[in-house]
Design an enzyme around this catalytic site. Structure first.
Site, mmCIF file in Angstrom:
data_model
loop_
_atom_site.group_PDB
_atom_site.id
_atom_site.type_symbol
_atom_site.label_atom_id
_atom_site.label_comp_id
_atom_site.label_asym_id
_atom_site.label_seq_id
_atom_site.Cartn_x
_atom_site.Cartn_y
_atom_site.Cartn_z
ATOM 1 N N CYS A 1 0.857 -1.196 0.000
ATOM 2 C CA CYS A 1 0.000 0.000 0.000
ATOM 3 C C CYS A 1 0.888 1.239 0.000
ATOM 4 O O CYS A 1 1.806 1.341 0.808
ATOM 5 C CB CYS A 1 -0.880 -0.028 1.243
ATOM 6 S SG CYS A 1 -1.667 1.541 1.615
ATOM 7 N N CYS B 1 -3.583 7.499 -1.519
ATOM 8 C CA CYS B 1 -4.918 7.587 -2.134
ATOM 9 C C CYS B 1 -5.999 8.031 -1.146
ATOM 10 O O CYS B 1 -7.026 8.562 -1.559
ATOM 11 C CB CYS B 1 -5.326 6.233 -2.702
ATOM 12 S SG CYS B 1 -3.979 5.118 -2.985
ATOM 13 N N THR C 1 -3.940 5.581 7.643
ATOM 14 C CA THR C 1 -2.924 5.058 6.730
ATOM 15 C C THR C 1 -1.933 6.150 6.326
ATOM 16 O O THR C 1 -2.333 7.215 5.859
ATOM 17 C CB THR C 1 -3.622 4.487 5.479
ATOM 18 O OG1 THR C 1 -4.545 3.507 5.915
ATOM 19 C CG2 THR C 1 -2.631 3.875 4.513
ATOM 20 N N GLU D 1 -0.128 2.243 9.720
ATOM 21 C CA GLU D 1 -1.315 2.917 10.255
ATOM 22 C C GLU D 1 -1.020 3.510 11.624
ATOM 23 O O GLU D 1 -0.194 2.982 12.365
ATOM 24 C CB GLU D 1 -2.491 1.943 10.367
ATOM 25 C CG GLU D 1 -3.411 1.937 9.153
ATOM 26 C CD GLU D 1 -2.928 1.086 7.987
ATOM 27 O OE1 GLU D 1 -2.152 0.146 8.226
ATOM 28 O OE2 GLU D 1 -3.307 1.370 6.829
ATOM 29 N N HIS E 1 -12.938 5.667 -2.388
ATOM 30 C CA HIS E 1 -11.880 4.749 -1.947
ATOM 31 C C HIS E 1 -12.177 3.311 -2.379
ATOM 32 O O HIS E 1 -11.264 2.553 -2.692
ATOM 33 C CB HIS E 1 -11.654 4.856 -0.438
ATOM 34 C CG HIS E 1 -10.254 4.453 -0.060
ATOM 35 N ND1 HIS E 1 -9.135 5.082 -0.556
ATOM 36 C CD2 HIS E 1 -9.784 3.444 0.719
ATOM 37 C CE1 HIS E 1 -8.047 4.480 -0.094
ATOM 38 N NE2 HIS E 1 -8.416 3.488 0.677
ATOM 39 N N TYR F 1 -9.930 -0.098 -5.010
ATOM 40 C CA TYR F 1 -9.422 -1.379 -4.526
ATOM 41 C C TYR F 1 -9.127 -2.413 -5.611
ATOM 42 O O TYR F 1 -8.245 -3.242 -5.444
ATOM 43 C CB TYR F 1 -10.372 -1.932 -3.450
ATOM 44 C CG TYR F 1 -9.859 -1.583 -2.066
ATOM 45 C CD1 TYR F 1 -9.543 -0.274 -1.753
ATOM 46 C CD2 TYR F 1 -9.644 -2.557 -1.106
ATOM 47 C CE1 TYR F 1 -9.026 0.051 -0.508
ATOM 48 C CE2 TYR F 1 -9.135 -2.238 0.136
ATOM 49 C CZ TYR F 1 -8.830 -0.939 0.435
ATOM 50 O OH TYR F 1 -8.312 -0.625 1.667
ATOM 51 N N CYS G 1 -5.433 -1.128 -6.801
ATOM 52 C CA CYS G 1 -4.252 -1.430 -5.969
ATOM 53 C C CYS G 1 -4.209 -2.898 -5.586
ATOM 54 O O CYS G 1 -3.158 -3.531 -5.675
ATOM 55 C CB CYS G 1 -4.170 -0.508 -4.764
ATOM 56 S SG CYS G 1 -5.263 -0.922 -3.404
ATOM 57 N N GLU H 1 -6.404 -5.807 5.962
ATOM 58 C CA GLU H 1 -6.551 -4.540 5.240
ATOM 59 C C GLU H 1 -7.507 -4.695 4.052
ATOM 60 O O GLU H 1 -8.309 -3.805 3.777
ATOM 61 C CB GLU H 1 -5.185 -4.048 4.769
ATOM 62 C CG GLU H 1 -5.230 -2.600 4.333
ATOM 63 C CD GLU H 1 -4.066 -2.239 3.449
ATOM 64 O OE1 GLU H 1 -3.278 -1.387 3.858
ATOM 65 O OE2 GLU H 1 -3.947 -2.802 2.343
HETATM 66 FE FE1 SF4 Z 1 -3.419 1.715 0.142
HETATM 67 FE FE2 SF4 Z 1 -4.881 0.762 -1.856
HETATM 68 FE FE3 SF4 Z 1 -6.011 2.357 -0.020
HETATM 69 FE FE4 SF4 Z 1 -4.255 3.324 -1.799
HETATM 70 S S1 SF4 Z 1 -6.298 2.458 -2.248
HETATM 71 S S2 SF4 Z 1 -4.324 3.746 0.379
HETATM 72 S S3 SF4 Z 1 -2.835 1.628 -2.003
HETATM 73 S S4 SF4 Z 1 -5.170 0.285 0.318
#
Ligand code: SF4
Length: 479
Positions: A99, A103, A190, A257, A292, A296, A299, A443
């Site tokens: 991660c 984002c 995060t 985190e 968000h 997903y 990423c 996560e």
């Molecule tokens: Fe992390 Fe993925 Fe969230 Fe971006 S979208 S902060 S890479 S978990």
């Protein structure tokens, strides 16, 4: 202005955040081995933006200034921007296998941009202009912002103002002529220990009586009264003990985190973008969650690609790569990864313009993407464990491999096929182990909202009455 990854690291050194890890104050976050992988992963977002071949994904043109900016500070100006965001996330995940944290703030900026516009339209406030000024500052300086949404919440059966401790939800404790004073905390933040700013937002839709909790504002993380407590992760000792056993020593398994505490923190009015407008809290939360959840499949799809590659290598190093069931399992993993990526692309392609001018992904499809991630990533990890074998749970320590007395036995008995060094085999097995355990899986389950939050969204937006109507019509049932 931060341009390079070196600029980014230097900017963190001069911030002087109050950070604690394992009960100790951390003097320099960039020198702490527990934070380095997360800093490296976030630094990739700066580094890749300077690579000409990735510029079209990692940068954008600011609609405020017309200048080239990091995409992580951009407000989506069309469906194309939404799709590029997802492509960008998959690309960075390929480079980090982890991660990269940036984002969350990106999504917070977009959600706040849309919502401040709506509040002003209805209430005649001036939040949107203030927010645009703040956004311009973030774009020009290229800062990393934490998306501060999740409150500790205490007793989940009670509203914020009914809690035994009113700080269990972040709130305004004082309104002054020059600004507000904040008290409370944000959990699971995060990238917080390696960010510059936090964008505080309400954690849920609020009702009458909870006006003090309806607050959106931007706080530099080095403001007096802000304190960060770093969260413990699975296998974190390996960050300090052994690069080999850490699996992905450069970038870690997930983002770091932290619990961010606000102990009577002053925020000037020019950084306040909602203060008491409870009617807009639900909209802001839903928009942030949708933006968000959109990510997903990008990423986690990208991280899964790395894991699939690792499994293919492990099977090659162990001589199982020709077995048809292994090829089938790798294909199944690819299918699961591409399925989540499809979801992210689809919700982006079906995105639309909000009254503010910012574009927004389709919320139902974004929701669907995230719910699939919370399942598919576990399935991918399950297959990875199957393909890699029980060895990922029983491998000796790196120090055993290096030991003058017993290293030769580890070399001899941990070997796979001829001509592949034992250490090479161990490296890939450790990568698989670390990518599929503990924190990394959790996560995928709870990041961007727990699965039940996605079910609630289906109940709200899934249009069940229409589905019933279609069924009745075809069955010939009349009311
Ligand atoms: Fe992390 Fe993925 Fe969230 Fe971006 S979208 S902060 S890479 S978990």
């Amino acid at each position: 202005m931060i341009r390079t990854k070196e600029d980014y690291v230097k900017s963190l050194q001069s911030l002087g955040l109050v950070v604690y890890c394992k009960g100790q104050r951390v003097a320099d976050v960039t020198a702490h081995p527990g934070f380095l992988p997360h800093i490296n992963a976030a630094a990739k977002t700066y580094e890749l933006a300077l690579a000409p071949e990735h510029e079209h994904l990692l940068t954008a043109t600011s609609h405020l200034t017309g200048r080239k900016i990091s995409r992580f500070t951009h407000i989506h100006q069309g469906v194309d921007d939404l799709i590029r965001k997802v492509q960008m996330l998959r690309l960075i995940a390929h480079e980090t296998g982890s991660c990269f944290q940036r984002c969350v703030g990106f999504d917070g900026l977009n959600a706040a941009y849309m919502t401040t516009f709506d509040i002003d339209e209805k209430c005649g406030t001036t939040y949107h202009q203030r927010f645009r000024d703040y956004l311009r500052f973030i774009q020009e300086e290229n800062l990393m912002v934490v998306g501060g949404m999740t409150d500790p919440k205490g007793d989940r059966s009670k509203s914020p103002s009914q809690q035994h401790d009113p700080d269990l939800f972040t709130r305004v404790v004082e309104k002054r002529s020059d600004g507000i004073v904040l008290s409370g905390a944000k959990a699971h933040q995060t990238g917080a220990v390696n960010s510059h700013e936090i964008l505080v937002m309400p954690t849920q839709a609020l009702r009458e009586g909870d006006e003090a909790y309806a607050v959106t504002c931007a706080v530099p993380l080095n403001t007096k009264g802000v304190l960060l407590i770093f969260g413990r992760q699975t296998n974190e000792e390996r960050k300090t003990d052994s690069r080999l056993d850490a699996g992905n020593p450069e970038f870690g398994m997930v983002g770091g985190e932290a619990l961010v505490v606000f102990d009577q923190v002053f925020v000037p009015w020019e950084r306040v973008f909602m203060c008491g407008e409870i009617d807009f809290t639900g909209t802001l939360v839903e928009r942030f969650a949708t933006l968000h959840r959109q990510n997903y499949g990008g990423c986690k799809g990208g991280v899964s690609d790395v894991l699939i590659g690792a499994c293919a290598l492990a099977s090659e190093y162990q001589g199982t790569n020709k077995a048809s069931h292994i090829r089938d399992k790798l294909a199944e993993m690819m299918h699961l990864a591409e399925t989540v990526y499809c979801g992210s692309v689809a919700c982006s392609a079906m995105g639309y313009r909000t009254p503010s001018g910012a574009f927004y992904p389709d919320p139902v499809l974004a929701n669907c993407t995230k719910l699939n991630v919370s399942r598919n990533i576990y399935q991918i990890a399950q297959i990875a464990h199957d393909v890699a074998g029980g060895i990922i749970a029983t491998l000796p320590f790196e120090s055993d491999l290096r030991s003058p007395e017993i290293g030769k036995y580890v070399e001899k008995y941990m070997a796979g096929v001829e001509n592949v060094p034992t250490e090479t085999r161990i490296r890939i097995l450790r990568l698989i182990e670390n990518m599929t355990g503990g924190t990394a899986l959790v996560e995928s389950m709870h990041g961007a909202g727990s699965p039940q939050a996605q079910k609630v969204m289906y109940q709200r937006l899934g249009n069940l009455p229409m589905k019933i109507k279609w069924a009745k019509k075809l069955a010939g049932i009349r009311d």
